[in-house]
Design a protein around this motif. Structure first.
Motif, PDB file in Angstrom:
ATOM      1  N   HIS A   1       0.834  -1.213   0.000  1.00  0.00           N
ATOM      2  CA  HIS A   1       0.000   0.000   0.000  1.00  0.00           C
ATOM      3  C   HIS A   1       0.871   1.267   0.000  1.00  0.00           C
ATOM      4  O   HIS A   1       0.756   2.123   0.878  1.00  0.00           O
ATOM      5  N   ASN A   2       1.698   1.395  -1.018  1.00  0.00           N
ATOM      6  CA  ASN A   2       2.545   2.586  -1.107  1.00  0.00           C
ATOM      7  C   ASN A   2       2.488   3.255  -2.478  1.00  0.00           C
ATOM      8  O   ASN A   2       3.368   4.033  -2.832  1.00  0.00           O
ATOM      9  N   ALA A   3       1.427   3.002  -3.242  1.00  0.00           N
ATOM     10  CA  ALA A   3       1.342   3.517  -4.607  1.00  0.00           C
ATOM     11  C   ALA A   3       1.307   5.034  -4.668  1.00  0.00           C
ATOM     12  O   ALA A   3       1.867   5.647  -5.579  1.00  0.00           O
ATOM     13  N   GLY A   4       0.638   5.682  -3.718  1.00  0.00           N
ATOM     14  CA  GLY A   4       0.396   7.112  -3.841  1.00  0.00           C
ATOM     15  C   GLY A   4       1.400   8.015  -3.178  1.00  0.00           C
ATOM     16  O   GLY A   4       1.398   9.228  -3.415  1.00  0.00           O
ATOM     17  N   ARG A   5       2.285   7.482  -2.336  1.00  0.00           N
ATOM     18  CA  ARG A   5       3.120   8.351  -1.513  1.00  0.00           C
ATOM     19  C   ARG A   5       4.515   8.543  -2.099  1.00  0.00           C
ATOM     20  O   ARG A   5       5.511   8.080  -1.550  1.00  0.00           O
ATOM     21  N   THR A   6       4.574   9.264  -3.208  1.00  0.00           N
ATOM     22  CA  THR A   6       5.855   9.659  -3.770  1.00  0.00           C
ATOM     23  C   THR A   6       6.192  11.076  -3.330  1.00  0.00           C
ATOM     24  O   THR A   6       5.338  11.825  -2.851  1.00  0.00           O
ATOM     25  N   LYS A   7       7.428  11.463  -3.529  1.00  0.00           N
ATOM     26  CA  LYS A   7       7.820  12.847  -3.262  1.00  0.00           C
ATOM     27  C   LYS A   7       7.012  13.794  -4.133  1.00  0.00           C
ATOM     28  O   LYS A   7       6.590  14.868  -3.691  1.00  0.00           O
ATOM     29  N   GLU A   8       6.781  13.367  -5.379  1.00  0.00           N
ATOM     30  CA  GLU A   8       6.025  14.216  -6.293  1.00  0.00           C
ATOM     31  C   GLU A   8       4.581  14.410  -5.837  1.00  0.00           C
ATOM     32  O   GLU A   8       4.012  15.494  -5.995  1.00  0.00           O
ATOM     33  N   ALA A   9       3.973  13.368  -5.257  1.00  0.00           N
ATOM     34  CA  ALA A   9       2.620  13.505  -4.728  1.00  0.00           C
ATOM     35  C   ALA A   9       2.589  14.485  -3.567  1.00  0.00           C
ATOM     36  O   ALA A   9       1.649  15.281  -3.424  1.00  0.00           O
ATOM     37  N   ASN A  10       3.632  14.445  -2.722  1.00  0.00           N
ATOM     38  CA  ASN A  10       3.765  15.427  -1.643  1.00  0.00           C
ATOM     39  C   ASN A  10       3.846  16.845  -2.207  1.00  0.00           C
ATOM     40  O   ASN A  10       3.195  17.768  -1.712  1.00  0.00           O
ATOM     41  N   TYR A  11       4.664  17.016  -3.237  1.00  0.00           N
ATOM     42  CA  TYR A  11       4.802  18.337  -3.852  1.00  0.00           C
ATOM     43  C   TYR A  11       3.466  18.817  -4.414  1.00  0.00           C
ATOM     44  O   TYR A  11       3.083  19.974  -4.238  1.00  0.00           O
ATOM     45  N   ARG A  12       2.766  17.914  -5.117  1.00  0.00           N
ATOM     46  CA  ARG A  12       1.486  18.298  -5.719  1.00  0.00           C
ATOM     47  C   ARG A  12       0.471  18.658  -4.649  1.00  0.00           C
ATOM     48  O   ARG A  12      -0.350  19.565  -4.839  1.00  0.00           O
ATOM     49  N   TYR A  13       0.517  17.974  -3.512  1.00  0.00           N
ATOM     50  CA  TYR A  13      -0.363  18.283  -2.389  1.00  0.00           C
ATOM     51  C   TYR A  13      -0.199  19.744  -1.990  1.00  0.00           C
ATOM     52  O   TYR A  13      -1.165  20.487  -1.825  1.00  0.00           O
ATOM     53  N   ALA A  14       1.062  20.175  -1.826  1.00  0.00           N
ATOM     54  CA  ALA A  14       1.334  21.559  -1.440  1.00  0.00           C
ATOM     55  C   ALA A  14       1.003  22.524  -2.568  1.00  0.00           C
ATOM     56  O   ALA A  14       0.406  23.590  -2.335  1.00  0.00           O
ATOM     57  N   GLU A  15       1.350  22.168  -3.777  1.00  0.00           N
ATOM     58  CA  GLU A  15       1.148  23.071  -4.916  1.00  0.00           C
ATOM     59  C   GLU A  15      -0.334  23.342  -5.173  1.00  0.00           C
ATOM     60  O   GLU A  15      -0.724  24.471  -5.496  1.00  0.00           O
ATOM     61  N   ASN A  16      -1.178  22.308  -5.017  1.00  0.00           N
ATOM     62  CA  ASN A  16      -2.616  22.491  -5.228  1.00  0.00           C
ATOM     63  C   ASN A  16      -3.195  23.534  -4.283  1.00  0.00           C
ATOM     64  O   ASN A  16      -4.140  24.252  -4.643  1.00  0.00           O
ATOM     65  N   LEU A  17      -2.663  23.606  -3.083  1.00  0.00           N
ATOM     66  CA  LEU A  17      -3.134  24.594  -2.114  1.00  0.00           C
ATOM     67  C   LEU A  17      -2.477  25.955  -2.344  1.00  0.00           C
ATOM     68  O   LEU A  17      -3.149  26.989  -2.323  1.00  0.00           O
ATOM     69  N   TYR A  18      -1.189  25.961  -2.582  1.00  0.00           N
ATOM     70  CA  TYR A  18      -0.468  27.219  -2.787  1.00  0.00           C
ATOM     71  C   TYR A  18      -1.042  28.021  -3.950  1.00  0.00           C
ATOM     72  O   TYR A  18      -1.192  29.250  -3.862  1.00  0.00           O
ATOM     73  N   LEU A  19      -1.373  27.352  -5.040  1.00  0.00           N
ATOM     74  CA  LEU A  19      -1.849  28.048  -6.236  1.00  0.00           C
ATOM     75  C   LEU A  19      -3.179  28.760  -6.022  1.00  0.00           C
ATOM     76  O   LEU A  19      -3.544  29.641  -6.805  1.00  0.00           O
ATOM     77  N   GLN A  20      -3.896  28.406  -4.972  1.00  0.00           N
ATOM     78  CA  GLN A  20      -5.177  29.056  -4.713  1.00  0.00           C
ATOM     79  C   GLN A  20      -5.022  30.409  -4.013  1.00  0.00           C
ATOM     80  O   GLN A  20      -5.951  31.225  -4.032  1.00  0.00           O
ATOM     81  N   PHE A  21      -3.854  30.651  -3.422  1.00  0.00           N
ATOM     82  CA  PHE A  21      -3.633  31.935  -2.756  1.00  0.00           C
ATOM     83  C   PHE A  21      -3.530  33.050  -3.796  1.00  0.00           C
ATOM     84  O   PHE A  21      -2.992  32.857  -4.883  1.00  0.00           O
ATOM     85  N   ARG A  22      -4.037  34.215  -3.451  1.00  0.00           N
ATOM     86  CA  ARG A  22      -3.919  35.370  -4.332  1.00  0.00           C
ATOM     87  C   ARG A  22      -2.458  35.802  -4.414  1.00  0.00           C
ATOM     88  O   ARG A  22      -1.760  35.864  -3.396  1.00  0.00           O
ATOM     89  N   LYS A  23      -2.017  36.107  -5.616  1.00  0.00           N
ATOM     90  CA  LYS A  23      -0.629  36.553  -5.811  1.00  0.00           C
ATOM     91  C   LYS A  23      -0.592  38.075  -5.708  1.00  0.00           C
ATOM     92  O   LYS A  23      -1.360  38.768  -6.372  1.00  0.00           O
ATOM     93  N   LEU A  24       0.325  38.605  -4.896  1.00  0.00           N
ATOM     94  CA  LEU A  24       0.422  40.054  -4.693  1.00  0.00           C
ATOM     95  C   LEU A  24       1.704  40.596  -5.310  1.00  0.00           C
ATOM     96  O   LEU A  24       2.666  39.890  -5.482  1.00  0.00           O
TER      97      LEU A  24
END
Length: 340
Positions: free
Chosen positions: A317-340
């Motif tokens: 049960h380790n299919a989803g936990r790559t470093k890239e999945a971790n990065y995408r987790y953060a990026e999906n949230l970061y991109l929603q913040f307004r850029k100033l």
């Protein structure tokens, strides 16, 4: 503009690279204050951030937060508040308070952050199941027998073992090209997996009563309207729906029994969307083969009958936990913040 990120070690335990990626992204666009709590800490967000009334952006990762905490952040404009591993959304009381204070809060739009990782892993499971890669790797450690491609009596026969042909003809084997791949699902994981096997030359059909029509176009899969029909001609069968009350055992015992003899079943999302009792019975009877990262019992007991079989590929049960999945987790949230 003051941005603060507060991280509990429990978050790092689930997503060891995500907070680091958050930090990298925010530092590219401005200043960021990072507060990491000690293991076992029960501190609340409002107690660990100095001068909370000056914070305009808050990222709280599995740190306890109360209504009183939110009210102390009187200048807050945007927030990510990840509460627990099981639920990315804040508690309902916190959501209500955020709305009252006109604070924009962000959460994961889907579980697409690990879609690519799981889909690629499922493709690898498929290749390993077809070609018996893990089995022969393990056998080579203690025996020279895998190098012997002769038939048992040394006589060549049509369709039997021969030079460099080590696949098991009782089950789906060889290339993905030309195989009938039948997929339950057309979402984040299933659509990617469908596109991969289609690119390799498979005939791909999918059934998903919850997916919109564009999902099937993205997957490049023919839409099958009836699950009863989908299972009838599968060479490779991949159930890839998320587990919900509606999808639990949506692939019934009758569906499993209807799979052609020799079918390779690929499990990479949740096992319990299938009737696992019947699936186990057919695998143990050498009627079908299995390549699985997920199971009905986790972890599998060391005496489980599925372990070590010639027709089973298994991973923990380790299919989803790559470093890239971790990065995408953060990026999906970061991109929603307004850029100033």
């Amino acid at each position: 503009m003051r941005t603060v990120m507060v991280i509990h070690p429990e978050f790092d335990r689930s997503w060891p690279f995500a907070a680091v990626r958050f930090e990298q992204l925010f530092r590219q666009s401005g200043e960021l204050e990072v507060i990491r709590l000690e293991t076992g800490s029960a501190s609340r967000v409002g107690d660990v951030v100095r001068h909370p009334e000056t914070v305009t952006r808050l990222i709280s990762l599995q740190v306890e937060i109360t209504r009183e905490c939110v009210l102390r952040f009187s200048a807050l404009e945007e927030a990510v508040i990840e509460s627990t591993y099981q639920s990315a959304e804040p508690p309902s009381e916190i959501i209500e308070t955020l709305r009252e204070q006109n604070i924009q809060w962000y959460t994961q739009p889907t579980e697409g952050f690990w879609g690519q990782s799981v889909a690629e892993f499922a493709l690898a499971l498929t290749l390993c199941g077809l070609r018996r890669i893990p089995q022969t790797h393990h056998e080579m450690i203690s025996s020279l027998d895998p190098w012997n491609y002769d038939s048992p009596d040394g006589v060549g026969r049509p369709g039997s073992r021969g030079f460099q042909f080590g696949d098991d003809s009782r089950f789906a084997n060889g290339t993905i090209e030309g195989k009938r791949v039948r997929i339950v699902g057309a979402g984040n994981v299933a659509s990617r997996y469908a596109s991969f096997v289609r690119m390799l030359g498979a005939d791909v059909a999918a059934w998903d009563p919850y997916a919109a029509e564009p999902c099937f176009h993205r997957a490049g899969a023919r839409k099958e309207w009836h699950l009863d029909s989908l299972v009838l001609d599968a060479d490779i069968f991949a159930p890839m729906l998320p587990l919900t009350p509606q999808t639990r055992e949506i692939v019934t015992a009758d569906h499993i029994r209807s799979l052609p003899k020799g079918t390779l079943v690929v499990l990479a999302t949740r096992a319990e969307i299938c009737d696992m009792k019947e699936l186990r019975r057919r695998v143990l009877a050498d009627e079908i083969s299995l390549a699985a990262d997920v199971f009905d019992i986790e972890p599998l007991p060391l005496n489980d009958s599925l372990l070590g079989r010639h027709n089973v590929v298994h991973t923990p049960h380790n299919a989803g936990r790559t470093k890239e999945a971790n990065y995408r987790y953060a990026e999906n949230l970061y991109l929603q913040f307004r850029k100033l």
